[in-house]
Structures are given as C-alpha cells and as structure tokens.
Design an enzyme around this catalytic site. Structure first.
Site, PDB file in Angstrom:
ATOM      1  N   ARG A 152      30.260  11.752-100.401  1.00 45.07           N
ATOM      2  CA  ARG A 152      29.553  12.469 -99.270  1.00 45.07           C
ATOM      3  C   ARG A 152      28.934  11.289 -98.475  1.00 45.07           C
ATOM      4  O   ARG A 152      28.581  10.400 -99.101  1.00 45.07           O
ATOM      5  CB  ARG A 152      28.603  13.555 -99.862  1.00 45.07           C
ATOM      6  CG  ARG A 152      29.134  14.749-100.389  1.00 45.07           C
ATOM      7  CD  ARG A 152      28.147  15.526-101.134  1.00 45.07           C
ATOM      8  NE  ARG A 152      27.305  14.894-102.017  1.00 45.07           N
ATOM      9  CZ  ARG A 152      26.228  15.368-102.815  1.00 45.07           C
ATOM     10  NH1 ARG A 152      25.758  16.505-102.679  1.00 45.07           N
ATOM     11  NH2 ARG A 152      25.655  14.580-103.671  1.00 45.07           N
ATOM     12  N   GLU A 189      35.375  -7.655-108.433  1.00 48.37           N
ATOM     13  CA  GLU A 189      35.921  -6.350-108.691  1.00 48.37           C
ATOM     14  C   GLU A 189      34.984  -5.042-109.165  1.00 48.37           C
ATOM     15  O   GLU A 189      35.601  -4.246-109.528  1.00 48.37           O
ATOM     16  CB  GLU A 189      37.224  -6.390-109.290  1.00 48.37           C
ATOM     17  CG  GLU A 189      36.928  -6.776-110.922  1.00 48.37           C
ATOM     18  CD  GLU A 189      36.959  -8.344-111.238  1.00 48.37           C
ATOM     19  OE1 GLU A 189      37.116  -8.648-112.349  1.00 48.37           O
ATOM     20  OE2 GLU A 189      36.603  -8.993-110.203  1.00 48.37           O
ATOM     21  N   ASN A 219      45.691 -10.907-109.206  1.00 46.45           N
ATOM     22  CA  ASN A 219      45.684 -12.171-108.339  1.00 46.45           C
ATOM     23  C   ASN A 219      46.694 -13.078-108.832  1.00 46.45           C
ATOM     24  O   ASN A 219      47.322 -13.974-107.970  1.00 46.45           O
ATOM     25  CB  ASN A 219      44.124 -12.823-108.377  1.00 46.45           C
ATOM     26  CG  ASN A 219      43.347 -12.013-107.485  1.00 46.45           C
ATOM     27  OD1 ASN A 219      43.674 -11.429-106.652  1.00 46.45           O
ATOM     28  ND2 ASN A 219      42.161 -12.316-107.884  1.00 46.45           N
ATOM     29  N   ILE A 223      37.699  -2.770-111.672  1.00 47.70           N
ATOM     30  CA  ILE A 223      39.048  -2.502-111.684  1.00 47.70           C
ATOM     31  C   ILE A 223      39.588  -3.397-112.756  1.00 47.70           C
ATOM     32  O   ILE A 223      39.361  -4.266-113.287  1.00 47.70           O
ATOM     33  CB  ILE A 223      39.525  -3.077-110.311  1.00 47.70           C
ATOM     34  CG1 ILE A 223      39.056  -2.562-109.002  1.00 47.70           C
ATOM     35  CG2 ILE A 223      41.049  -3.161-110.067  1.00 47.70           C
ATOM     36  CD1 ILE A 223      39.371  -3.130-107.650  1.00 47.70           C
ATOM     37  N   HIS A 276      46.046 -13.967-104.086  1.00 42.62           N
ATOM     38  CA  HIS A 276      44.839 -13.519-103.633  1.00 42.62           C
ATOM     39  C   HIS A 276      44.598 -12.299-102.369  1.00 42.62           C
ATOM     40  O   HIS A 276      44.002 -11.538-102.325  1.00 42.62           O
ATOM     41  CB  HIS A 276      43.899 -14.566-103.303  1.00 42.62           C
ATOM     42  CG  HIS A 276      43.426 -15.355-104.489  1.00 42.62           C
ATOM     43  ND1 HIS A 276      42.358 -15.063-105.444  1.00 42.62           N
ATOM     44  CD2 HIS A 276      43.917 -16.506-105.138  1.00 42.62           C
ATOM     45  CE1 HIS A 276      42.306 -15.989-106.293  1.00 42.62           C
ATOM     46  NE2 HIS A 276      43.384 -16.900-106.279  1.00 42.62           N
TER      47      HIS A 276
END
Length: 448
Positions: A312, A323, A288, A281, A293
């Site tokens: 799937r 992250e 944060n 990410i 947080h």
C-alpha cells in the site's frame, strides 16, 4: 570463435531445462571449438563452465578433473578471473568428495585472489556458496563460519557503497550550491541595475510626478515578482536535492537515509511497532556472472516494481543494499504478516524476469517478524529488530532458499531474554522457545 560463443550461450540457455543433457552437450561442443581455435584462454573458460555444470549435477569427481585442466590452462594464459573460477570449482568438488581440508584450502585461495581484485560482492557470494556446500557435507561449524564471513563481506560492500553514495550526493549538492549562488548573484546584479535605472528615470522625469509614481510602482512590483520567483526556485531546488539524497537511483525506491529518518519518527515514543520484512534475491551473483551486470540491474528494477505492486501507499519499501530489500508495514498482526510474506514470495518468483531475449528465473529468501513480539508484547529498537529478521532470512537461505521464515512468538519475559533467544534462534526454535512460520515460494519453471 563465433561458434564457441554460440554454443556457450546455448549452454546457458538450456541450463534451466528439465533435461540437462542439452546444456551439457552445448558446453562440450563449445570446448571442442575452443580447442580447434587453439585458444588456451577460451579452453580454460569452457572447461570451467563445464565443471560448474558437473558441480550442479553432483558429479564431483568429473568436476575436479575438468577444474584441474582449466586451472593449468588459465595459469599458462594469465587469465586471473578464469584461474579463480577454476580454483574455486576445484575446492567445491573436493568438498563434495569429502576432502574437506584440501577443498577449503583451494576455495580460500580463490577467495583471497578475488579479494585482491577488490571484488567485495563476489567474495561474499563465494563465502556463501562455500557455506552451502559445507552444510551439505555436514561440516556445520565450517558452514556457520562461512556464512558469518559472507555476512561481514556483504556489510563491508554495503558500507563502501553507502560511503560512495554520500560522497557523490555531497559533490552534487556542492555543485548545485555553486550554481545557485551564481544565479543569485546575477539576479542581485540585475535588481541593482534596475534600481539604478529607476533612480535615473525619477531624476529625468521629476516634472512628470504622476508618471514617475506609476513607473516606480510598476518597477517595484516587477522586482517583487522576481524575488518571489527566485525564492520559489530555491525552495524547489532544495526539495529536489532532499528527494535525490533519499532515493535509490537505480530502482527509485527509498534508501537507507530515508528509512533512518522515517523510522526515527515512528520510534520516537518507544520501540518499533509494525511488521518488518528483509528480502534477499537468491543466487544474484550467479545472475551477474551468467548474464552480466545489465541483467542484474534489470532484475533489481523488476523486483522493486513487484514489491511495490503488492504494498500500500503508506507502507515503506527500501532498497537496503546490493540485492537486499526491506519493508515496514503498520500492521502488528502475525497473520497479516504471514499473508503478506506469502504474497511477496509468489510475486517475486511467480514469473521469470525478461531481459532482451532472455527470461531469467528468480526467487527470494525472506525473514520477517511483527512487533510488539508475542506473547509478552515486547518491543525492540529498530536496529535489533532488523538483526532478528536478518537472522531468520539467512535461515531461509540455509534451508534451501525460495522460502520465508517469520517469527510468530518468542517465550521471553523481557527485552534481554528476547535478545538472548534471537542470538541462538534456530536452537531455540528446535527447543520450542521460539515459534516460526515457514512459507514456500512458487515452483521455478522459468527458462533463461
């Protein structure tokens, strides 16, 4: 104090606007209220927020001036976290003004102070941000060194989190083991008491042999059912413990332990086969820092949900740490991997994440590859395969974030040559020895 908080929040809310002047005005108004309140700590923090805005706008001289004022006030008031922020912003501003050595020294001092507070993940983000600004001013050796240090810090944080998780799981297991032993002891005592009562009845009712036989049979059947229920409860508890030890408690995804067990079965007869994705990410530390947080946890849970929605049931998705997320699918086709990589970018960054009244825009950087590796159908151990996609994922971060790089082919005759190319993959890409697929994420239009 109230108006300071209101205008600080407005500055954050307008920070993603196309017109940044509203954010700037709100931050300046917050600084004015902090000065009227004669609160040095609030003034230092407001100056730091305004300097951070000027850094993102490329106004490095103004950012340096504001950071210098913030540092003096924070030092005077004993606000260590604000002092670290001010010193870090001073260093970044100096780097932007081509004062590389002074800038690096300030940033390194801020990182050292941050590390003394054992804030590992934030120290890693500071190295990563330093690498990005050094890359902007063409200090490529310094940028590479900063990226390597960031990688080491992330690894250290991951090891600490893994160790902590193992200790917590072990403590839970031992507590449940004690409770189970107590239950088994109580059940054993109950069974023995039942057997004693059965013998007493047999002695007292010996004359009624038929009734004793029926009663004994009934008691034995009851004891047998109790034993079966106890065994079933034990089996269910063991299965629950196993699932808890292999699941991330925040996102509900599989964790590294589950991945290692699953990958050991998949690679039992050779190297890794399938398509591997590593997802990080973007700017998670900023999320944060700006929204707390709790907002960061909301983003992690939502990203996990979005990843699962495009996969799937037989695909494996893992919270790799912090992250970072890892995905392994069975398809070995490069085109399938490219299409899935694009869907992952679009799904993650297509919509902001809702957290209370906030809408937090997010994006991700992705590295991926399919094995066996074309054109020679070479395979790697799963650890080396992860190292490869980790490298191209960091290339995606270094080249602007919100994108993915996938390894389509590597001109290698054997495994050793493949690993050698992986060690210098960007140079090999420019030399035509490695073929990469580049994907772009959606345009960010969200507002927090």
């Amino acid at each position: 104090m109230l108006m300071y908080s209101v205008y600080t929040i407005l500055g954050i809310v307008h920070s993603q606007d196309e017109d940044p002047r509203l954010s700037q005005q709100a931050r300046e108004q917050a600084l004015q209220y902090a000065r009227e309140a004669q609160a040095p700590g609030l003034q230092a923090l407001a100056l730091g927020n305004l300097a951070d805005y000027e850094l993102r706008s490329g106004n490095y001289a103004r950012a340096l001036e504001l950071s210098t004022q913030s540092l003096a006030l924070a030092h005077e008031d004993g606000e260590i976290s604000t002092e670290i922020l001010a010193r870090h912003n001073m260093g970044i501003a100096k780097i932007g003004l081509k004062r590389l050595e002074d800038g690096k020294r300030d940033v390194l001092q801020a990182i050292t102070m941050d590390a003394q507070r054992e804030a590992g993940s934030y120290t890693a983000e500071a190295w990563l941000e330093l690498g990005g600004y050094l890359e902007k001013v063409d200090d490529l050796p310094g940028a590479v060194d900063a990226y390597h240090r960031a990688r080491k810090e992330f690894d250290a944080v991951l090891r600490d989190e893994t160790r902590k998780a193992v200790l917590e799981a072990q403590a839970r297991f031992e507590d449940q083991q004690r409770q189970r032993e107590i239950r088994l002891l109580n059940q054993d005592n109950s069974l023995k008491a039942e057997q004693i009562r059965t013998r007493d009845l047999q002695l007292k009712l010996w004359a009624e042999v038929g009734g004793c036989v029926l009663l004994s049979g009934a008691l034995l059947a009851l004891a047998y059912r109790r034993i079966r229920r106890t065994n079933a409860a034990l089996a269910q508890t063991n299965e629950s413990l196993r699932e808890q030890s292999e699941r991330d408690p925040l996102t509900g995804l599989a964790n590294r332990r589950h991945f290692q067990q699953a990958i050991a079965q998949r690679t039992r007869e050779g190297g890794l086969r399938g398509s591997l994705f590593l997802i990080d990410i973007d700017h998670f530390k900023r999320i944060n820092d700006q929204w707390g947080h709790a907002a960061g946890d909301t983003v992690l849970v939502e990203v996990a949900r979005r990843l699962s929605s495009v996969l799937r049931e037989q695909d494996l998705v893992v919270r790799w740490g912090g992250e970072e997320f890892l995905i392994l699918v069975n398809s070995e086709a490069t085109e399938d991997a490219r299409q899935l990589g694009q869907r992952l970018l679009d799904q993650i960054g297509g919509q902001p994440v809702d957290h209370g009244p906030l809408r937090i825009p997010i994006s991700a950087s992705i590295g991926f590859a399919s094995f066996p590796m074309a054109p020679q159908d070479l395979t790697l151990e799963w650890e080396r395969a992860i190292d490869l996609v980790d490298t191209v994922m960091y290339m995606a971060k270094a080249h602007g974030r919100n994108k993915a790089y996938g390894v389509a082919a590597m001109q290698a005759r054997d495994r050793d040559q493949l690993l050698a190319l992986a060690g210098r993959i960007e140079a090999a890409w420019h030399q035509g020895q490695v073929q990469l697929v580049s994907l772009l994420g959606p345009v960010q239009e969200g507002r927090a």
